[in-house]
Design an enzyme around this catalytic site. Structure first.
Site, mmCIF file in Angstrom:
data_model
loop_
_atom_site.group_PDB
_atom_site.id
_atom_site.type_symbol
_atom_site.label_atom_id
_atom_site.label_comp_id
_atom_site.label_asym_id
_atom_site.label_seq_id
_atom_site.Cartn_x
_atom_site.Cartn_y
_atom_site.Cartn_z
ATOM 1 N N ASN A 1 -7.474 8.722 3.967
ATOM 2 C CA ASN A 1 -6.989 7.976 5.124
ATOM 3 C C ASN A 1 -7.378 8.650 6.441
ATOM 4 O OD1 ASN A 1 -5.117 5.849 6.337
ATOM 5 N ND2 ASN A 1 -4.239 7.736 7.183
ATOM 6 N N GLU A 2 -8.032 7.889 7.303
ATOM 7 C CA GLU A 2 -8.344 8.316 8.674
ATOM 8 C C GLU A 2 -8.858 9.745 8.777
ATOM 9 O OE1 GLU A 2 -5.299 7.519 11.506
ATOM 10 O OE2 GLU A 2 -5.248 5.387 11.067
ATOM 11 N N TYR B 1 -5.030 -0.373 15.725
ATOM 12 C CA TYR B 1 -3.806 -0.389 16.514
ATOM 13 C C TYR B 1 -4.036 -0.708 17.988
ATOM 14 C CZ TYR B 1 -1.329 2.073 12.722
ATOM 15 O OH TYR B 1 -0.755 2.411 11.522
ATOM 16 N N GLU C 1 6.901 10.268 11.560
ATOM 17 C CA GLU C 1 5.656 9.992 12.289
ATOM 18 C C GLU C 1 4.968 11.315 12.678
ATOM 19 O OE1 GLU C 1 3.774 7.449 12.658
ATOM 20 O OE2 GLU C 1 2.560 8.035 14.376
ATOM 21 N N TRP C 2 4.627 12.107 11.667
ATOM 22 C CA TRP C 2 3.832 13.331 11.858
ATOM 23 C C TRP C 2 4.415 14.224 12.958
ATOM 24 C CZ3 TRP C 2 1.667 13.446 7.431
ATOM 25 C CH2 TRP C 2 1.220 12.284 6.827
ATOM 26 N N HIS D 1 -3.450 10.993 2.072
ATOM 27 C CA HIS D 1 -2.912 10.658 3.390
ATOM 28 C C HIS D 1 -2.352 11.939 4.022
ATOM 29 C CE1 HIS D 1 -1.514 7.015 5.901
ATOM 30 N NE2 HIS D 1 -1.282 8.088 6.636
ATOM 31 N N GLU E 1 -3.929 -1.012 7.964
ATOM 32 C CA GLU E 1 -2.809 -0.684 8.852
ATOM 33 C C GLU E 1 -2.979 -1.440 10.156
ATOM 34 O OE1 GLU E 1 -2.115 3.514 9.685
ATOM 35 O OE2 GLU E 1 -2.312 4.047 7.573
ATOM 36 N N ARG F 1 0.841 -1.195 0.000
ATOM 37 C CA ARG F 1 0.000 0.000 0.000
ATOM 38 C C ARG F 1 0.881 1.252 0.000
ATOM 39 N NH1 ARG F 1 -2.527 2.670 5.035
ATOM 40 N NH2 ARG F 1 -3.840 4.295 4.142
HETATM 41 C C1 PNW Z 1 -2.143 6.189 11.692
HETATM 42 N N1 PNW Z 1 -5.192 6.000 17.357
HETATM 43 O O1 PNW Z 1 -2.558 7.173 12.586
HETATM 44 C C2 PNW Z 1 -1.763 6.857 10.383
HETATM 45 O O2 PNW Z 1 -2.591 6.447 9.320
HETATM 46 C C3 PNW Z 1 -0.329 6.692 10.000
HETATM 47 O O3 PNW Z 1 0.052 7.694 9.090
HETATM 48 C C4 PNW Z 1 0.541 6.695 11.234
HETATM 49 O O4 PNW Z 1 1.919 6.688 10.941
HETATM 50 C C5 PNW Z 1 0.175 5.468 12.050
HETATM 51 O O5 PNW Z 1 -1.213 5.372 12.286
HETATM 52 C C6 PNW Z 1 0.909 5.370 13.371
HETATM 53 O O6 PNW Z 1 0.572 6.440 14.208
HETATM 54 C C7 PNW Z 1 -3.199 6.820 13.779
HETATM 55 O O7 PNW Z 1 -5.271 6.891 18.240
HETATM 56 C C8 PNW Z 1 -3.318 7.783 14.748
HETATM 57 O O8 PNW Z 1 -5.674 4.865 17.545
HETATM 58 C C9 PNW Z 1 -3.977 7.528 15.920
HETATM 59 C C10 PNW Z 1 -4.526 6.268 16.146
HETATM 60 C C11 PNW Z 1 -4.419 5.282 15.181
HETATM 61 C C12 PNW Z 1 -3.744 5.571 14.007
#
Ligand code: PNW
Length: 453
Positions: free
Chosen positions: A161-162, A290, A415-416, A116, A358, A72
């Site tokens: 994305n998200e 996650y 990582e943002w 994204h 993811e 992806r």
């Molecule tokens: C994702 N939560 O963000 C993003 O899609 C990715 O770009 C990022 O690198 C990855 O997860 C890891 O952080 C998330 O709070 C942010 O559960 C927050 C959450 C889950 C995913």
């Protein structure tokens, strides 16, 4: 943004994350990307990141060597339309076209995400980005351009994305680009995401008739803080409504969840024409999963789309911590929570298939470890082992139609707001030499997904 670098190459335009990282603290929220190393100026930015832009042929071979079946990636809008709309930059289309060819040549299945989070800066300046309905036809036009370029070879697509993460963090808390703090804009963003998705899918049906499209939604499992408390049980459901339901309910049921409508008075209803366009616009459910948390009732004066009438905590009633903690404050390993979420999504929305787009973990304190310690990432191996087992159990015992699994991520990346201080890679990235070094978790995934002999 997280991997490519090459932030001004081959005609690429400037994105809101280029602004956020290159002008630290100058966005409305004043938030700055984390710096944790000596070379802070470079490390705060995504300008180079993993240099995947140049190194992708070897990185794709690496993924293949690890027995990945799917790959992806996301398209940077600013490579296709440097200013968001207007003249198309052919070099950008050629770049992703070659990437798709390389993935296919290696025998992997490409999955493409159109958005994204790296919005063209110009669109933020012109009309406030996702805060304005003006984004809708522009996003649809960008999407159509990419569908035309790659649709003959790519089956699996996601538009956005998200949305929960970037609407809330970008426009609500100001922790992400463009760094705005305005609950009203979170609601506008969510509404415009739905319109933009619907408009893009209309194009998709014309251009890629055999393809499958969705939106990547992130879902946590939510455990009532006190399992005997009705209020906490309701809070747990409310959390799903506010995080997943805001985007998935309009698609599957034509309206926002009742709990959301009751609590966010400035969120408009879904009008009939939008409901009609959204119906059937998820060919599959693209799930990012996650972590899990406890949900606890609070009388929620904080009445915004991102959080409402519930508190999230990671410590339960008897001081019990919910699973092992990762390196990010929001990340706790709760393997059975994964199975729960898969069942929740399957029961509520009955999708034809669920693609896990993811799933991954960061090891506590990893950025302070020696290379030897980093590559012996026992905690991450355990996470994948248990999470994948729970996905298999969901598929086998609960009949959840899981079609794909994508681990996050191939290698450590940008990582943002955490910059380079949080590491989700199964390969270690040396950001000076751009060397990738396998962690134990990479070998674990390679063994798990190796074809049977
Ligand atoms: C994702 N939560 O963000 C993003 O899609 C990715 O770009 C990022 O690198 C990855 O997860 C890891 O952080 C998330 O709070 C942010 O559960 C927050 C959450 C889950 C995913």
């Amino acid at each position: 943004m997280q991997f490519e670098g090459a932030y001004l190459e081959d005609g690429k335009g400037w994105s809101i994350w280029d602004t956020f990282t290159n002008f630290p603290g100058q966005c409305p929220s004043g938030v700055m990307v984390h710096e944790n190393a000596t070379d802070t100026i470079r490390l705060r930015k995504g300008n180079v990141a993993c240099d995947f832009y140049h190194l992708y042929p070897q990185d794709l071979r690496l993924a293949k060597r690890l027995h990945a079946k799917n790959f992806r990636f996301s398209v940077a809008w600013t490579r296709i339309f440097p200013k968001g709309d207007g003249p198309v930059n052919q070099a950008g289309l050629d770049y992703y076209s070659k990437m798709v060819d390389t993935i296919l040549e290696l025998g992997m299945v490409p999955a493409v995400t159109l958005y994204h989070w790296d919005l063209p800066e110009e669109l933020q300046r012109r009309f406030g980005g996702w805060n304005s309905r003006e984004i809708v036809p522009i996003f649809a036009n960008y999407s159509a351009t990419v569908f035309n370029a790659l649709g003959d070879r790519v089956i699996y697509w996601t538009t956005i994305n998200e949305p929960k993460t970037f609407c809330w963090e970008g426009y609500g808390t100001g922790m992400h680009a463009p760094g705005i703090r305005d609950p009203m804009q979170v609601a506008n963003c969510s509404m415009n995401v739905l319109y933009a998705h619907a408009a893009a899918v209309k194009q998709f049906r014309k251009i890629v008739p055999g393809g499958k499209i969705s939106m990547n939604l992130n879902a946590e499992w939510s455990v009532p803080f006190d399992s005997n408390s009705e209020q906490d049980q309701e809070a747990a459901q409310r959390k799903q409504d506010f995080e997943v339901g805001v985007y998935a309910d309009p698609v599957y049921f034509g309206q926002f969840p009742d709990s959301v409508r009751a609590r966010v008075p400035y969120l408009p209803e879904i009008p009939d024409d939008l409901a009609r366009d959204l119906a059937g616009s998820f060919d599959y459910f693209a799930l990012n999963q996650y972590t899990s948390s406890y949900a606890k009732y609070s009388d929620g004066s904080d009445s915004a789309l991102g959080r409402c009438d519930y508190d999230v905590t990671h410590t339960g009633k008897d001081g019990l911590i919910l699973g092992e903690q990762g390196d990010s404050g929001w990340l706790y390993s709760l393997p059975w929570g994964f199975r729960k979420v898969l069942n929740y999504v399957n029961d509520r929305y009955k999708p034809a298939e669920i693609s896990i787009t993811e799933n991954g973990f960061n090891v506590k304190g990893e950025s302070f470890m020696t290379l030897d310690e980093i590559t012996h990432d026992t905690q991450r191996v355990k996470y994948f082992q248990e999470y994948i087992r729970n996905a298999v159990e969901a598929a086998v015992y609960d009949n959840v139609p899981i079609s794909n699994y994508h681990a996050w991520a191939l290698m450590d990346n940008f990582e943002w707001t955490d910059g380079y201080s949080k590491h989700f890679g199964v390969c270690y990235t040396n950001f000076t030499t751009q060397e990738r070094i396998l962690k134990a978790s990479a070998r674990y995934l390679a063994n798990t997904f190796a074809p049977a002999k």
